[in-house]
Write a protein that holds these residues in place. Structure first.
Motif, PDB file in Angstrom:
ATOM      1  N   LYS A 295      24.585  16.980  38.985  1.00  0.00           N
ATOM      2  CA  LYS A 295      25.360  17.862  38.110  1.00  0.00           C
ATOM      3  C   LYS A 295      26.607  18.407  38.800  1.00  0.00           C
ATOM      4  CE  LYS A 295      24.904  22.093  35.371  1.00  0.00           C
ATOM      5  NZ  LYS A 295      23.987  23.181  34.950  1.00  0.00           N
TER       6      LYS A 295
ATOM      7  N   ARG B 175      29.193  15.788  39.047  1.00  0.00           N
ATOM      8  CA  ARG B 175      29.748  15.472  37.727  1.00  0.00           C
ATOM      9  C   ARG B 175      30.756  16.536  37.293  1.00  0.00           C
ATOM     10  NH1 ARG B 175      25.429  15.542  34.969  1.00  0.00           N
ATOM     11  NH2 ARG B 175      25.729  17.484  33.779  1.00  0.00           N
TER      12      ARG B 175
ATOM     13  N   THR C 130      31.814  12.285  26.987  1.00  0.00           N
ATOM     14  CA  THR C 130      30.608  11.456  26.807  1.00  0.00           C
ATOM     15  C   THR C 130      30.869  10.003  27.184  1.00  0.00           C
ATOM     16  OG1 THR C 130      31.150  11.088  24.463  1.00  0.00           O
ATOM     17  CG2 THR C 130      29.695  12.944  24.995  1.00  0.00           C
TER      18      THR C 130
ATOM     19  N   ILE D 197      27.410  10.525  29.304  1.00  0.00           N
ATOM     20  CA  ILE D 197      26.466  11.628  29.097  1.00  0.00           C
ATOM     21  C   ILE D 197      26.335  11.879  27.593  1.00  0.00           C
ATOM     22  CG2 ILE D 197      26.867  12.764  31.329  1.00  0.00           C
ATOM     23  CD1 ILE D 197      28.870  14.595  29.956  1.00  0.00           C
ATOM     24  N   SER D 198      25.300  12.619  27.221  1.00  0.00           N
ATOM     25  CA  SER D 198      25.083  12.933  25.811  1.00  0.00           C
ATOM     26  C   SER D 198      26.025  14.044  25.359  1.00  0.00           C
ATOM     27  CB  SER D 198      23.634  13.365  25.594  1.00  0.00           C
ATOM     28  OG  SER D 198      23.397  14.599  26.248  1.00  0.00           O
TER      29      SER D 198
ATOM     30  N   ARG E  41      25.123  16.748  23.949  1.00  0.00           N
ATOM     31  CA  ARG E  41      24.504  18.018  24.328  1.00  0.00           C
ATOM     32  C   ARG E  41      24.844  18.373  25.777  1.00  0.00           C
ATOM     33  NH1 ARG E  41      18.086  19.289  23.303  1.00  0.00           N
ATOM     34  NH2 ARG E  41      18.124  21.507  23.870  1.00  0.00           N
ATOM     35  N   THR E  42      24.769  17.371  26.664  1.00  0.00           N
ATOM     36  CA  THR E  42      25.111  17.594  28.069  1.00  0.00           C
ATOM     37  C   THR E  42      26.591  17.941  28.213  1.00  0.00           C
ATOM     38  OG1 THR E  42      23.385  16.070  28.813  1.00  0.00           O
ATOM     39  CG2 THR E  42      25.152  16.554  30.371  1.00  0.00           C
TER      40      THR E  42
ATOM     41  N   ARG F  84      27.154  21.560  27.383  1.00  0.00           N
ATOM     42  CA  ARG F  84      26.712  22.429  28.475  1.00  0.00           C
ATOM     43  C   ARG F  84      27.720  22.404  29.627  1.00  0.00           C
ATOM     44  NH1 ARG F  84      21.307  20.372  27.557  1.00  0.00           N
ATOM     45  NH2 ARG F  84      21.593  18.990  29.339  1.00  0.00           N
ATOM     46  N   ASP F  85      28.243  21.207  29.923  1.00  0.00           N
ATOM     47  CA  ASP F  85      29.220  21.091  31.010  1.00  0.00           C
ATOM     48  C   ASP F  85      30.488  21.867  30.695  1.00  0.00           C
ATOM     49  OD1 ASP F  85      27.460  19.522  32.350  1.00  0.00           O
ATOM     50  OD2 ASP F  85      28.601  17.653  32.193  1.00  0.00           O
TER      51      ASP F  85
ATOM     52  N   GLU G 217      29.949  25.409  31.436  1.00  0.00           N
ATOM     53  CA  GLU G 217      29.948  25.672  32.883  1.00  0.00           C
ATOM     54  C   GLU G 217      31.362  25.596  33.456  1.00  0.00           C
ATOM     55  OE1 GLU G 217      27.135  25.233  35.480  1.00  0.00           O
ATOM     56  OE2 GLU G 217      25.458  24.631  34.200  1.00  0.00           O
TER      57      GLU G 217
END
Length: 307
Positions: A3, A6, A26, A31-32, A34-35, A38-39, A42
């Motif tokens: 993570k 990434r 994506t 990545i999905s 959803r991920t 979240r990224d 962050e």
């Protein structure tokens, strides 16, 4: 890719963009959705500034700031950076005003104590044996500036004045050199920087060349100047010595089980070629030309006579 790595890569990916959509992340990072969401959250917490545009063609508009978004390094990457800096601390002269030791101490002070202790322990476990600067030229920063800005410099060495446009800086065996074009004679040459008695930026910059044009001059010089061909056989130890110390006019190849050093030299470099080959000792055998072979043997006889 974990993570933290990434997120770093995503920061770099977005650094030159004004706008992006979730699909950009994506697809680029596999990545999905959803991920990716979240990224993005962050990244915002890390300092990435943006506003959201809703709708079918909406996305994220980045707000440019003067401050850079911090990039996070893991401990292995931090250690690699300090190893690189430590390997340069023996350079007593650099093109930069601040020494590498100063930079090393400054960066180390930014780390948490636990990481400082870890980096220090690693450094104590490795010894660096490199040739320190034999001389300390006074004009390295000015020469580097002239390279980047593609400017001509006025230099004086042995009371001879020249107008040079420098292509690059070289550090070899404790000595700083530069490759440069003499603007007046249009002759390419390699100069020892510590021989420059004076050096300053020339105010008349009407006849300057681009870095690419200088590269062409350098290639033409290499192709035409080294016009005397040579070939030598090397032992495996000779190959190691070559790999530690060689020049652009020298090359290696394996042919029929033999290690061959080949290339070309100019008549002006003849004595230096002999000195270089003497340094290889028993690990070199000259195939041609005969004049190089004979001069090498004569030099060995002079050495023997000393005893």
């Amino acid at each position: 890719m974990n993570k933290a790595e990434r997120l770093n890569q995503e920061l770099i990916f977005l650094s030159d963009k004004n706008f992006f959509q979730i699909n950009d992340l994506t697809v680029e990072f596999q990545i999905s959705k959803r991920t990716a969401l979240r990224d993005i959250s962050e990244l915002e917490n890390m300092g990435l500034s943006f506003y959201v545009e809703n709708g079918r063609h909406g996305g994220y508009h980045l707000i440019k700031r003067d401050l850079l978004v911090p990039v996070i390094f893991n401990l292995e990457e931090v250690s690699a950076i300090f190893f690189a800096i430590q390997a340069l601390t023996l350079l007593s002269a650099t093109p930069f005003e601040k020494s590498y030791k100063h930079i090393y101490d400054k960066l180390l002070a930014t780390l948490p104590q636990s990481q400082q202790d870890y980096v220090s322990k690693l450094q104590e476990s490795v010894n660096y044996y490199r040739v320190p600067s034999i001389t300390a030229p006074n004009f390295l920063n000015l020469i580097l500036e002239s390279i980047v800005d593609e400017k001509i410099i006025d230099v004086t060495q042995k009371n001879i004045h020249q107008k040079l446009q420098v292509f690059n800086l070289l550090y070899r065996n404790g000595i700083w050199f530069c490759d440069a074009l003499d603007i007046i004679t249009k002759k390419w040459g390699t100069y020892r920087c510590n021989y420059f008695e004076t050096c300053q930026i020339n105010h008349d910059q009407t006849n300057t060349y681009t870095h690419l044009e200088l590269k062409v001059f350098k290639q033409e010089y290499e192709n035409n100047y080294h016009n005397i061909k040579f070939q030598c056989e090397l032992t495996s130890v000779g190959q190691e010595l070559f790999q530690k110390n060689n020049y652009p006019n020298m090359h290696l190849k394996n042919e029929h089980g033999k290690i061959l050093m080949y290339g070309g030299y100019n008549r002006d470099e003849f004595k230096y070629m002999i000195d270089y080959l003497i340094g290889l000792g028993r690990n070199v055998k000259i195939n041609y030309p005969d004049e190089l072979k004979d001069a090498y043997i004569n030099e060995l006889k002079k050495i023997i006579k000393q005893y």
